[in-house]
Design an enzyme around this catalytic site. Sequence first.
Site, mmCIF file in Angstrom:
data_model
loop_
_atom_site.group_PDB
_atom_site.id
_atom_site.type_symbol
_atom_site.label_atom_id
_atom_site.label_comp_id
_atom_site.label_asym_id
_atom_site.label_seq_id
_atom_site.Cartn_x
_atom_site.Cartn_y
_atom_site.Cartn_z
ATOM 1 N N TYR A 191 44.803 50.905 44.168
ATOM 2 C CA TYR A 191 43.472 51.494 44.268
ATOM 3 C C TYR A 191 42.507 50.811 43.303
ATOM 4 O O TYR A 191 41.398 50.416 43.687
ATOM 5 C CB TYR A 191 43.554 52.988 43.969
ATOM 6 N N LYS A 226 39.263 48.558 44.524
ATOM 7 C CA LYS A 226 37.896 48.960 44.191
ATOM 8 C C LYS A 226 37.225 47.948 43.267
ATOM 9 O O LYS A 226 36.015 47.691 43.387
ATOM 10 C CB LYS A 226 37.900 50.352 43.561
#
Length: 261
Positions: free
Chosen positions: A166, A170
Site C-alpha cells: 500500500y 501510494k
Amino acid sequence: MVSEARYAGALRLDGKRALITGATKGIGADIARAFASAGATLVLSGRDDAELNTARATLADEFGVEIRTAAVDLAADDGPAALASTALDAFGGLDVLVNNAGVSYPQPVTQTDPAQFDATIAVNLRAPALLASIVGAAMAEAGTGGSIITVASAAALAPLPDHYAYCASKAGLVMATKVLARELGPHGIRANSVCPTVVLTEMGQRVWGEEAKAAPMLARIPLGRFAVPHEVSDAVVWLASDLASMVNGVDIPVDGGYTMG
C-alpha cells in the site's frame, strides 16, 4: 426536493464535467456527494452496477445534477482505457478526474503475499496512472485545461507498518501525479494529490475502531483524532475549483500533522 448547496461562490463546480473512481463507498462516495452539491456534472465509476445506480439516483434527486455511471474493473488490463473512453464520451470530454479507487491488504512485510502485492499495485498505481494519462491527453487535445486529483494517503509520505504494498503504491502514485503536473501543466492542466491519514469511513471504523489498535496511531497525530470524510472531500473540491487555479504538483496532507514526524 433539491438540497441546499454545500458550496458557494468560487467553490462551485457548475459546468465542470468530472469522473470520480471508487465513487460508491467511503471517501469516494463523499467526494461524489460533495461534487454533486457543488453543481458538477458527474461520471461515477465503480465495480457494482446496482451500487452505482443507487448512487446516481440518490444524488441526481437530491442535487438536480446530471450523472452517468460506468461499471469497470480497474484491475483488468483494459480497465483504465475502457473507463476513460466511456467517461470522455458521456458528456463530450472531462474537466476533472478524481482518482480515488484503491485497495489495501494489511500484512507484515515478512509475510507479503505476491498475489495481493500485485493486486494492490494494479489498482492503486497502474490503473490511476494509466487513466490519468489517457484523460490528460484528451484534456490537452481539448485545449480547455483541467484538474487531475489523486486521492493518495499519508502512507505515501510516511511509512506505515503492515502496509508494504500500500505504501509503495501510494508513494508511486504521488510521484506519478507530479510527472503529470510537469508534463501537462503547459496545457493548463493541474495535477495534485491529497494525502489523508486514517479516515473514519465504514471501513476505517472497522479497521481502526479498536482502541488498542488506534491508540499508537492517534498518538502520532498532533490533532489527536482521525479524519472524517468531508475533510478530504472539501480539499478535493477546492483543488477542482478555480480557487486553486495556481496550485499544481503538490501533495496536500489531510492528516492533522501526522506526517510532520
